[in-house]
Design a protein around this motif. Structure first.
Motif, PDB file in Angstrom:
ATOM      1  N   TYR A   1      -6.505  -7.083 -12.677  1.00  0.00           N
ATOM      2  CA  TYR A   1      -5.761  -6.190 -11.787  1.00  0.00           C
ATOM      3  C   TYR A   1      -6.763  -5.316 -11.035  1.00  0.00           C
ATOM      4  CZ  TYR A   1      -1.402  -7.242 -14.272  1.00  0.00           C
ATOM      5  OH  TYR A   1      -0.314  -7.867 -14.812  1.00  0.00           O
ATOM      6  N   GLY A   2      -6.315  -4.720  -9.928  1.00  0.00           N
ATOM      7  CA  GLY A   2      -7.178  -3.814  -9.190  1.00  0.00           C
ATOM      8  C   GLY A   2      -6.359  -2.834  -8.379  1.00  0.00           C
ATOM      9  N   SER A   3      -7.033  -1.968  -7.672  1.00  0.00           N
ATOM     10  CA  SER A   3      -6.376  -0.972  -6.837  1.00  0.00           C
ATOM     11  C   SER A   3      -5.530  -1.652  -5.761  1.00  0.00           C
ATOM     12  CB  SER A   3      -7.432  -0.085  -6.174  1.00  0.00           C
ATOM     13  OG  SER A   3      -6.826   0.743  -5.200  1.00  0.00           O
ATOM     14  N   LYS A   4      -4.408  -1.033  -5.449  1.00  0.00           N
ATOM     15  CA  LYS A   4      -3.519  -1.609  -4.440  1.00  0.00           C
ATOM     16  C   LYS A   4      -4.184  -1.705  -3.072  1.00  0.00           C
ATOM     17  CE  LYS A   4      -1.208   2.740  -3.303  1.00  0.00           C
ATOM     18  NZ  LYS A   4       0.070   3.429  -3.298  1.00  0.00           N
ATOM     19  N   TYR A   5      -5.229  -0.961  -2.843  1.00  0.00           N
ATOM     20  CA  TYR A   5      -5.897  -0.968  -1.544  1.00  0.00           C
ATOM     21  C   TYR A   5      -6.716  -2.241  -1.308  1.00  0.00           C
ATOM     22  CZ  TYR A   5      -4.343   3.815  -1.450  1.00  0.00           C
ATOM     23  OH  TYR A   5      -3.547   4.930  -1.468  1.00  0.00           O
ATOM     24  N   TYR A   6      -7.005  -2.987  -2.372  1.00  0.00           N
ATOM     25  CA  TYR A   6      -7.714  -4.260  -2.205  1.00  0.00           C
ATOM     26  C   TYR A   6      -6.894  -5.291  -1.444  1.00  0.00           C
ATOM     27  CZ  TYR A   6     -11.435  -2.846  -5.394  1.00  0.00           C
ATOM     28  OH  TYR A   6     -12.499  -2.207  -5.977  1.00  0.00           O
TER      29      TYR A   6
ATOM     30  N   ILE B   1       0.828  -1.201   0.000  1.00  0.00           N
ATOM     31  CA  ILE B   1       0.000   0.000   0.000  1.00  0.00           C
ATOM     32  C   ILE B   1       0.868   1.259   0.000  1.00  0.00           C
ATOM     33  CG2 ILE B   1      -1.611   1.357   1.414  1.00  0.00           C
ATOM     34  CD1 ILE B   1      -2.953  -1.322   2.150  1.00  0.00           C
TER      35      ILE B   1
ATOM     36  N   GLU C   1       0.373   1.401  -8.314  1.00  0.00           N
ATOM     37  CA  GLU C   1      -1.052   1.611  -8.060  1.00  0.00           C
ATOM     38  C   GLU C   1      -1.906   0.360  -8.163  1.00  0.00           C
ATOM     39  OE1 GLU C   1      -2.630   4.346  -6.924  1.00  0.00           O
ATOM     40  OE2 GLU C   1      -0.606   5.112  -6.661  1.00  0.00           O
ATOM     41  N   LYS C   2      -1.407  -0.708  -8.778  1.00  0.00           N
ATOM     42  CA  LYS C   2      -2.240  -1.888  -9.014  1.00  0.00           C
ATOM     43  C   LYS C   2      -1.627  -3.138  -8.402  1.00  0.00           C
ATOM     44  CE  LYS C   2      -4.418  -0.212 -13.120  1.00  0.00           C
ATOM     45  NZ  LYS C   2      -5.523  -0.628 -13.884  1.00  0.00           N
TER      46      LYS C   2
END
Length: 142
Positions: free
Chosen positions: A42-47, A22, A27-28
């Protein structure tokens, strides 16, 4: 005791990997792989924060079932004996450790620290299934 230390260490490592990811500039993260290890999403690093939360929930559930091993199986009546209690407790500890290690591996792969090798995850899942069958055969029933 060794399994508990291993489980807590895996949870701490999952948290560390998630926090480092995080804070990182990327970003991913990888959200999904297919059966052959190819990245499909892929997705947001916050996942990635969901993986430590899931690991804590799994740890809490397995700790509960280790204290109450006979509540784990309500369908077939397992005889309450010291041997069955020992067998169930050992099964729960080993399976919890393996699942948390798989979650750690998935977290590391999702953070793109290493590439996912699906054979590792599949081999551990087959071991868990085999160990379940072995334990189920050994248990005394009413």
């Amino acid at each position: 005791m060794k399994n508990k230390i291993l489980q807590i260490s895996a949870i701490i490592a999952i948290f560390i990997v998630a926090i480092v990811r995080i804070v990182d500039n990327t970003e991913k993260i990888i959200l999904h792989w297919d059966l052959w290890g190819n990245i499909t999403s892929y997705g947001s690093k916050y996942y990635i924060i969901f993986l430590p939360i899931i690991s804590l929930i799994i740890y809490a559930l397995f700790r509960y079932y280790k204290r109450n091993p006979y509540k784990m199986n309500q369908i077939s009546k397992i005889e309450v004996t010291p041997d069955n209690t020992k067998l169930l407790s050992r099964y729960i500890s080993i399976v919890a450790s393996l699942i948390l290690l798989v979650l750690l591996y998935i977290t590391v792969c999702s953070a793109q620290i290493t590439k996912l090798q699906p054979t590792i995850v599949i081999a551990i899942l087959f071991f868990i299934i085999g160990y379940y069958i072995y334990t189920n055969i050994k248990l005394r029933r009413k």
